[in-house]
Each structure stands twice: as structure tokens, then as C-alpha cells.
Write a protein that holds these residues in place. Structure first.
Motif, PDB file in Angstrom:
ATOM      1  N   PHE A  66      -5.834  11.942  14.587  1.00 15.99           N
ATOM      2  CA  PHE A  66      -6.939  10.862  15.643  1.00 15.99           C
ATOM      3  C   PHE A  66      -8.195  10.843  15.197  1.00 15.99           C
ATOM      4  N   SER A  67      -8.223  11.384  14.365  1.00 16.98           N
ATOM      5  CA  SER A  67      -9.977  11.262  14.391  1.00 16.98           C
ATOM      6  C   SER A  67     -10.292  10.563  12.937  1.00 16.98           C
ATOM      7  N   LEU A  68      -9.317   9.627  12.688  1.00 19.83           N
ATOM      8  CA  LEU A  68      -9.067   8.456  11.599  1.00 19.83           C
ATOM      9  C   LEU A  68      -9.282   7.300  11.978  1.00 19.83           C
ATOM     10  N   SER A  69      -9.588   6.703  11.061  1.00 23.33           N
ATOM     11  CA  SER A  69     -10.692   4.912  11.816  1.00 23.33           C
ATOM     12  C   SER A  69      -8.447   4.217  11.814  1.00 23.33           C
ATOM     13  N   GLU A  70      -8.599   3.963  13.034  1.00 24.36           N
ATOM     14  CA  GLU A  70      -7.037   3.745  13.287  1.00 24.36           C
ATOM     15  C   GLU A  70      -6.097   2.131  12.302  1.00 24.36           C
ATOM     16  N   GLN A  71      -8.329   1.234  12.404  1.00 27.29           N
ATOM     17  CA  GLN A  71      -7.322   0.196  11.129  1.00 27.29           C
ATOM     18  C   GLN A  71      -7.274   0.682  10.411  1.00 27.29           C
ATOM     19  N   LYS A  72      -8.376   1.492   9.032  1.00 33.34           N
ATOM     20  CA  LYS A  72      -8.142   1.943   8.228  1.00 33.34           C
ATOM     21  C   LYS A  72      -6.743   2.879   7.358  1.00 33.34           C
ATOM     22  N   SER A  73      -6.362   3.254   8.426  1.00 30.71           N
ATOM     23  CA  SER A  73      -5.114   3.746   8.346  1.00 30.71           C
ATOM     24  C   SER A  73      -3.599   3.637   8.332  1.00 30.71           C
ATOM     25  N   GLU A  74      -4.051   1.947   9.623  1.00 32.60           N
ATOM     26  CA  GLU A  74      -2.897   0.631   8.835  1.00 32.60           C
ATOM     27  C   GLU A  74      -3.648  -0.024   7.566  1.00 32.60           C
ATOM     28  N   GLU A  75      -4.506   0.201   7.074  1.00 39.56           N
ATOM     29  CA  GLU A  75      -4.249  -0.712   5.934  1.00 39.56           C
ATOM     30  C   GLU A  75      -3.520  -0.161   4.581  1.00 39.56           C
ATOM     31  N   VAL A  76      -3.982   1.042   5.366  1.00 33.55           N
ATOM     32  CA  VAL A  76      -3.581   2.399   3.548  1.00 33.55           C
ATOM     33  C   VAL A  76      -2.191   2.130   3.606  1.00 33.55           C
ATOM     34  N   LEU A  77      -1.451   1.883   4.455  1.00 36.46           N
ATOM     35  CA  LEU A  77      -0.519   2.728   5.174  1.00 36.46           C
ATOM     36  C   LEU A  77       0.195   1.624   4.207  1.00 36.46           C
ATOM     37  N   MET A  78      -0.410   0.107   4.831  1.00 33.26           N
ATOM     38  CA  MET A  78       0.559  -1.204   4.219  1.00 33.26           C
ATOM     39  C   MET A  78       0.659  -0.901   2.675  1.00 33.26           C
ATOM     40  N   GLU A  79      -0.780  -0.777   2.105  1.00 31.78           N
ATOM     41  CA  GLU A  79      -0.292  -0.770   0.993  1.00 31.78           C
ATOM     42  C   GLU A  79       0.399   0.252   0.250  1.00 31.78           C
ATOM     43  N   LEU A  80       0.833   1.357   0.939  1.00 25.77           N
ATOM     44  CA  LEU A  80       1.661   2.562   0.669  1.00 25.77           C
ATOM     45  C   LEU A  80       2.997   1.753   0.389  1.00 25.77           C
ATOM     46  N   LEU A  81       3.158   1.141   1.690  1.00 31.99           N
ATOM     47  CA  LEU A  81       4.180   0.272   2.331  1.00 31.99           C
ATOM     48  C   LEU A  81       4.630  -0.726   1.224  1.00 31.99           C
ATOM     49  N   ASP A  82       4.052  -1.490   0.818  1.00 31.35           N
ATOM     50  CA  ASP A  82       3.888  -2.773  -0.331  1.00 31.35           C
ATOM     51  C   ASP A  82       3.920  -2.288  -1.337  1.00 31.35           C
ATOM     52  N   HIS A  83       3.929  -0.598  -2.237  1.00 27.98           N
ATOM     53  CA  HIS A  83       3.834  -0.022  -3.146  1.00 27.98           C
ATOM     54  C   HIS A  83       5.573  -0.252  -3.333  1.00 27.98           C
ATOM     55  N   LEU A  84       5.485   0.802  -2.223  1.00 26.49           N
ATOM     56  CA  LEU A  84       6.199   1.256  -2.202  1.00 26.49           C
ATOM     57  C   LEU A  84       7.995   0.158  -2.246  1.00 26.49           C
ATOM     58  N   LEU A  85       7.855  -0.909  -1.890  1.00 26.65           N
ATOM     59  CA  LEU A  85       8.457  -1.665  -1.716  1.00 26.65           C
ATOM     60  C   LEU A  85       8.935  -2.581  -3.627  1.00 26.65           C
ATOM     61  N   ASP A  86       7.543  -2.719  -3.899  1.00 25.57           N
ATOM     62  CA  ASP A  86       7.478  -2.849  -5.259  1.00 25.57           C
ATOM     63  C   ASP A  86       8.421  -2.206  -6.492  1.00 25.57           C
ATOM     64  N   GLY A  87       8.061  -0.615  -5.646  1.00 19.37           N
ATOM     65  CA  GLY A  87       8.907   0.690  -6.988  1.00 19.37           C
ATOM     66  C   GLY A  87      10.320   0.140  -6.775  1.00 19.37           C
ATOM     67  N   GLN A  88      10.770   0.295  -5.316  1.00 21.59           N
ATOM     68  CA  GLN A  88      12.237   0.190  -5.238  1.00 21.59           C
ATOM     69  C   GLN A  88      12.875  -1.208  -5.776  1.00 21.59           C
ATOM     70  N   GLN A  89      12.405  -2.621  -5.975  1.00 21.92           N
ATOM     71  CA  GLN A  89      13.025  -3.012  -7.009  1.00 21.92           C
ATOM     72  C   GLN A  89      13.216  -2.775  -8.230  1.00 21.92           C
ATOM     73  N   ALA A  90      12.294  -2.054  -8.604  1.00 25.91           N
ATOM     74  CA  ALA A  90      12.447  -2.024  -9.743  1.00 25.91           C
ATOM     75  C   ALA A  90      13.166  -0.302 -10.125  1.00 25.91           C
ATOM     76  N   GLY A  91      13.986   0.148  -9.241  1.00 28.46           N
ATOM     77  CA  GLY A  91      14.613   0.894  -9.215  1.00 28.46           C
ATOM     78  C   GLY A  91      14.091   2.404  -8.780  1.00 28.46           C
ATOM     79  N   LYS A  92      13.185   2.210  -8.502  1.00 35.15           N
ATOM     80  CA  LYS A  92      12.696   3.775  -8.240  1.00 35.15           C
ATOM     81  C   LYS A  92      12.663   4.396  -6.655  1.00 35.15           C
ATOM     82  N   THR A  93      12.348   5.582  -6.547  1.00 31.56           N
ATOM     83  CA  THR A  93      12.463   6.366  -5.009  1.00 31.56           C
ATOM     84  C   THR A  93      11.141   6.630  -4.877  1.00 31.56           C
ATOM     85  N   ALA A  94      10.496   6.565  -3.910  1.00 29.85           N
ATOM     86  CA  ALA A  94       9.517   7.077  -3.074  1.00 29.85           C
ATOM     87  C   ALA A  94       9.547   8.418  -3.960  1.00 29.85           C
ATOM     88  N   LYS A  95      10.293   9.432  -4.343  1.00 30.99           N
ATOM     89  CA  LYS A  95       9.598  10.451  -5.108  1.00 30.99           C
ATOM     90  C   LYS A  95       8.760   9.968  -6.236  1.00 30.99           C
TER      91      LYS A  95
END
Length: 224
Positions: free
Chosen positions: A36-65
């Protein structure tokens, strides 16, 4: 895109993840949002970037690990170190909202009970403000402690292969029940002191309704 829109978009995109990737990413998401000490806006932006990166990797057959590594907690801690902390989340308004809702419902229930019982028995409608303030502080402390305890328990349970969900639920329930019992005992044996005034059933019901309505309007204005 503001934090609320990012959260909605995140919820939609997560549905496209495989069960394995969704479990990994959800732990990251919860862990970061609990800071809760973090900026909510920046946290959600980073989470969205991670999710987009994961979705791209998933299409290439990669896992989150494959993408983020075998140490999700360490990866999340590294991300947290780089997130701005100057704009803190509204934790106090969050707690205040919970306490306000509890107070509103308590006053409404008090009003209804006094209305129903008054034809059959004598009802003491006198209120001692000092005692009420002490009780309110005790309840507020209990609410804050319970919320912090549950958040910490959830945080400790993340990133584990085997989670003891039932055990953790029982512990949380026991802490909540024991805490509430302690609060009720304190309230019962707390001596009434200071001046008093009559607080009838209709006044109690009216004030409780006003508090809940104000909380509802506040949420609508903030877009929650």
C-alpha cells in the motif's frame, strides 16, 4: 488510462491466460497490490506491462516461469524496488470506509431493535458520548488489526506450491472471533461516564442511514 480502467482491462486480459500462467501471474498481482505504500497508478501500469509480456510469451509457447523465472517473490520484490512510493494509496480512507459502514449499520440495527422492543419492554435510549468514543476507538483498532493481519497472512501464502488454505481460513476465523469476543467484553464492562443525551430509535436509524448514504455517494463520486 487511470488505475480503475487498468484494473478492469487487466481482469479481461487475464482470462486469456492458461491455468498455470494465471496462477503465477495472480500471485504477482496480489503481492504487488498489497504493497500500500506504492503508487496505485504506477503499480497497475507495471502489472499491465507484465501481463502483456506474458500473453505474448504464451503465444510463443512459453510459460510464466520461462519468462519471469523460478523465483516470483524475488522478481516481484525487484519490481517493487523500482516503483515510486511518493504517492501513497489511500489506506486511511479505506479503513475509514469500513468503519463508517460498520457504524452506519450498527446505528440502523439499533434503531430497528429499539422500535421493535419498545412496545414490550423499557428501552434505555440514553447515550454517553465519551463511552461511545472509547468504544468506537476500540472497534476501529480491532478492524485495523484484523485487516492488517489478513493481508499479511495472504502475502505469506503467495508463491507456494501447496497452500494450506483451509488452515489459514480457520486461523483468520479464530482471530476474528476471538477479537470480536474481546471487543464485546470490553464494551460490556466499560463504565458509562460523562454527560448523556437521549438518542431515540428514529434518530439512530436516521443517522445510520445518512452515514451509509454518504458512503455510497462518496464511492460513486470516486468512481469505485
Amino acid at each position: 488510462m487511470n488505475a480503475k480502467k487498468l484494473i478492469e482491462e487487466n481482469n479481461r486480459k487475464r482470462e486469456r491466460l492458461t491455468p498455470e500462467n494465471e496462477a503465477y501471474y495472480s500471485d504477482l498481482l496480489i503481492y504487488i497490490r498489497l504493497q500500500f505504500s506504492l503508487s496505485e497508478q504506477k503499480s497497475e501500469e507495471v502489472l499491465m506491462e507484465l501481463l502483456d509480456h506474458l500473453l505474448d510469451g504464451q503465444q510463443a509457447g512459453k510459460t510464466a516461469k520461462d519468462i519471469f523465472g523460478d523465483d516470483p517473490r524475488g522478481f516481484a520484490d525487484e519490481m517493487i524496488e523500482h516503483l515510486p512510493k511518493e504517492k501513497k494509496r489511500e489506506f486511511i480512507p479505506f479503513i475509514g470506509g469500513i468503519i463508517g459502514n460498520i457504524l452506519g449499520w450498527v446505528l440502523i440495527i439499533r434503531g430497528v431493535l429499539f422500535l421493535v422492543l419498545s412496545p414490550f419492554t423499557d428501552v434505555d435510549t440514553m447515550v454517553h458520548p465519551i463511552s461511545v468514543m472509547v468504544i468506537a476507538l476500540i472497534i476501529a483498532a480491532f478492524v485495523i488489526f484484523t485487516i492488517v493481519f489478513i493481508f499479511k497472512m495472504v502475502e505469506r501464502s503467495l508463491f507456494k506450491e501447496k497452500r494450506k488454505t483451509r488452515r489459514e481460513t480457520m486461523i483468520a476465523g479464530f482471530i476474528g472471533a476471538a477479537g470480536m469476543a474481546a471487543v464485546l467484553l470490553l464494551v460490556k464492562f466499560l463504565p458509562e461516564s460523562g454527560p448523556s443525551f437521549d438518542f431515540s430509535w428514529w434518530a439512530s436509524f436516521l443517522v445510520g442511514s445518512v452515514i451509509l448514504f454518504a458512503m455510497y455517494v462518496s464511492k460513486k463520486v470516486k468512481g469505485v
